[in-house]
Design a protein around this motif. Structure first.
Motif, PDB file in Angstrom:
ATOM      1  N   LEU A 187       4.846  18.726  15.631  1.00  0.00           N
ATOM      2  CA  LEU A 187       4.078  19.969  15.518  1.00  0.00           C
ATOM      3  C   LEU A 187       2.660  19.742  15.009  1.00  0.00           C
ATOM      4  CD1 LEU A 187       6.876  22.187  13.934  1.00  0.00           C
ATOM      5  CD2 LEU A 187       6.100  22.210  16.299  1.00  0.00           C
ATOM      6  N   GLU A 188       2.451  18.597  14.401  1.00  0.00           N
ATOM      7  CA  GLU A 188       1.125  18.314  13.826  1.00  0.00           C
ATOM      8  C   GLU A 188       0.148  17.819  14.883  1.00  0.00           C
ATOM      9  OE1 GLU A 188       0.842  18.067  10.177  1.00  0.00           O
ATOM     10  OE2 GLU A 188       2.806  17.370   9.500  1.00  0.00           O
ATOM     11  N   LEU A 189       0.662  17.545  16.080  1.00  0.00           N
ATOM     12  CA  LEU A 189      -0.203  16.988  17.128  1.00  0.00           C
ATOM     13  C   LEU A 189      -0.200  17.915  18.339  1.00  0.00           C
ATOM     14  CD1 LEU A 189       1.237  13.358  16.949  1.00  0.00           C
ATOM     15  CD2 LEU A 189      -0.930  14.107  15.976  1.00  0.00           C
ATOM     16  N   ASN A 190      -1.269  17.870  19.145  1.00  0.00           N
ATOM     17  CA  ASN A 190      -1.281  18.690  20.353  1.00  0.00           C
ATOM     18  C   ASN A 190      -0.514  17.993  21.486  1.00  0.00           C
ATOM     19  OD1 ASN A 190      -2.966  16.887  21.728  1.00  0.00           O
ATOM     20  ND2 ASN A 190      -4.832  17.989  21.190  1.00  0.00           N
TER      21      ASN A 190
END
Lengths: 305, 267
Positions: free
Chosen positions: A95-98
């Motif tokens: 979730l921390e990355l696109n």
């Protein structure tokens, strides 16, 4: 080992404390087919998938065998993961990355640098029709897009085997058909596909062979069409919401009841049509039997539990 | 998409262990750097506030400790606690969220990584954060002219080891925890007292013997002894014992933690 089998499993047993999750399961998956695991919740489908890729350890028993392209996951988990793509039941995207970064980082886990992974990322995004979402955050994606991204991610290493745990649970019909199309395409390209599902239609649509599991054991195996032909009558009359079951019907008809739903099975369409004439429209469904009927017959009333 | 078949070779060669561990470390660095400003700002501000709050305030009353100004004593002690705190938070709350809530690890071990790769990479990342945090404090403290020895440039490496120690310990604790709120016991019960009884705000030799003996087990105390030696050029043979303690601590707790977490994740 036969050259054309991708996976061989013999006598696999797995306990979680006192619960027997997998009970002496044996099967063989030829290379390049789509192989399905069907069964109610808790049938051991997911556990078996996890054992195949080393995410769960099977019990130590004599004369068992797990071989994925000749490798045993207990000894060679990395080699198996290296040639597999795994699509989990629960979304586990970072979730921390696109979108693009998720794939970039994932490619790195396979030893690909950012420059090396670029064409692979473009190719899987294009394949799953997510190219325009490249820079979106994971939270901005719909459920269907997340699922497609999970499949794209599992394809980043160009796997020989794709393992999908309930790939279309909770998705709308359009996305399901989209995913089925993609899986068929992959199969044509020679990827061996393993999937678990609750959806009989899904199994019927894309599986070349499937096993029906119940309480950790295999209860039936075969091609979906053959299973229907060999294990169930041709026609079904579903009578909905009737409190008093009908008692008078020919012996050639098999009946199953659960709560207020009654299913009458017969190979003779006219016979069953006659009974349906007793009901008003909306009170019954007259149809061809399907894999779900096989499933219910084989696993008993488990679906209703 | 099958024309891109670089990986589709006959022999199966997963990446080398160093490459795998590096990829995990890289994932964490990538995520950390996504919020570089909010993540990178506090390590510079916190020591500043600590020195101002405690150093200037309390320093008015306590002028000297062991022949050095109190503010210099405090400033040099402050080089390692941020490394302890950052590694502890990273590998308790951070790890727990990745493991149980976001399921990040489940995704990662579906790729060609083992659980051991996952946690070795994570411990190294915590060590890297420790290095960065100690460097930040070193920069701030040097700006105030409180450190003169060039040997002090080695203190970030102590920060690195401190990060490794507390990451290993935190992972070991995490392997027992099923409810995220239970980490409060760890922080209140161990990390906070460790901060006060490791010779950072006051020298331990004023404490009763038994308290000194207990403090001797605190990993942070050994890190503090090392950084003070580097900052004041006071090298004694005992320092080798401090270093040895830290290294053993890392080896023991990281192996225990990884073994327990493997059993928890691969069930």
């Amino acid at each position: 080992m036969l050259n054309n089998s991708a996976i061989q499993v013999k006598n696999v047993v797995k306990h979680f404390k006192h619960l027997k999750a997998v009970d002496k399961l044996s099967f063989e998956v030829p290379t390049g087919i789509c192989f399905g695991f069907l069964g109610p919740n808790g049938a051991g489908k997911t556990t078996m998938m996890k054992i195949l890729c080393g995410k769960s350890k099977r019990d130590k028993v004599e004369n068992d065998l797990v071989s994925v392209f000749g490798r045993d996951p207990d000894r060679d988990e990395l080699a198996i993961k290296f040639i597999s793509g795994i699509v989990p039941q629960e979304d586990n995207l970072d979730l921390e990355l696109n979108v693009e970064q998720n794939l970039q980082i994932y490619a790195k886990f396979y030893g690909l640098s950012a420059a090396q992974s670029r064409p692979f990322i473009a190719s899987v995004l294009n394949f799953m029709e997510l190219s325009e979402k490249k820079t979106s955050g994971i939270r901005e994606l719909s459920g269907g897009m997340k699922r497609r991204l999970l499949i794209a991610r599992a394809l980043i290493n160009n796997p020989k085997i794709l393992i999908l745990d309930e790939p279309t649970t909770g998705l709308d019909p359009q996305v399901r058909h989209h995913i089925w199309d993609k899986l068929r395409t992959l199969k044509k390209q020679g990827v061996t596909i393993l999937l678990t599902t609750h959806y009989m239609e899904e199994a019927y649509q894309i599986c070349d062979e499937l096993i029906i599991m119940n309480k950790g054991a295999k209860v039936l195996q075969g091609n979906p069409g053959d299973l229907i032909q060999n294990h169930i009558e041709n026609y079904v009359l579903e009578i909905l919401n009737m409190e008093i079951p009908i008692t008078e019907y020919p012996e050639s008809i098999r009946r199953e009841s659960a709560n207020h739903r009654h299913l009458l099975y017969s190979d003779d369409f006219n016979e069953i049509k006659k009974i349906s004439d007793l009901f008003k429209s909306g009170e019954f469904i007259l149809r061809q039997s399907n894999l779900e009927d096989v499933f219910l017959k084989i696993t008993g009333s488990n679906l209703y539990e | 998409m099958n024309n891109t078949s670089a990986l589709n070779t006959v022999s199966i060669k997963p990446p080398h262990i160093f490459s795998r561990i590096y990829s995990v470390w890289f994932r964490h660095i990538r995520v950390y750097c996504k919020n570089l400003f909010s993540n990178g700002f506090p390590p510079f501000i916190e020591p500043l506030m600590f020195l101002a709050g405690i150093g200037l305030g309390l320093g008015q009353y306590v002028r000297e400790i062991n022949g050095m100004s109190y503010i210099a004593f405090l400033a040099t002690g402050m080089l390692v606690p941020p490394a302890m705190f950052t590694a502890s938070f990273e590998c308790t709350f951070g790890t727990f969220i990745r493991m149980e809530f976001d399921k990040v690890y489940d995704g990662m071990i579906s790729a060609s990584l083992t659980v051991r790769d996952l946690f070795v990479g994570e411990i190294l990342f915590a060590g890297t954060k420790g290095f960065f945090f100690s460097t930040a404090v070193l920069i701030v403290v040097s700006c105030f002219g409180l450190i003169h020895s060039p040997m002090a440039l080695l203190t970030p490496f102590v920060g690195f080891l401190t990060g490794l120690m507390f990451a290993s310990l935190a992972l070991f604790i995490t392997s027992f925890v099923n409810n995220i709120n239970h980490f409060n016991f760890y922080f209140t019960g161990l990390i906070t007292p460790m901060f006060f009884f490791s010779g950072i705000v006051f020298p331990l030799d004023t404490l009763p013997a038994y308290a000194q003996w207990i403090a001797g087990f605190f990993p942070l105390k050994h890190a503090v002894s090392l950084v003070r030696a580097f900052c004041f050029n006071t090298f004694e043979p005992d320092l080798m014992l401090n270093l040895l303690y830290m290294i053993l601590f890392i080896i023991v707790f990281s192996s225990l933690a990884i073994r327990r977490l493997s059993r928890r994740i691969i069930n």
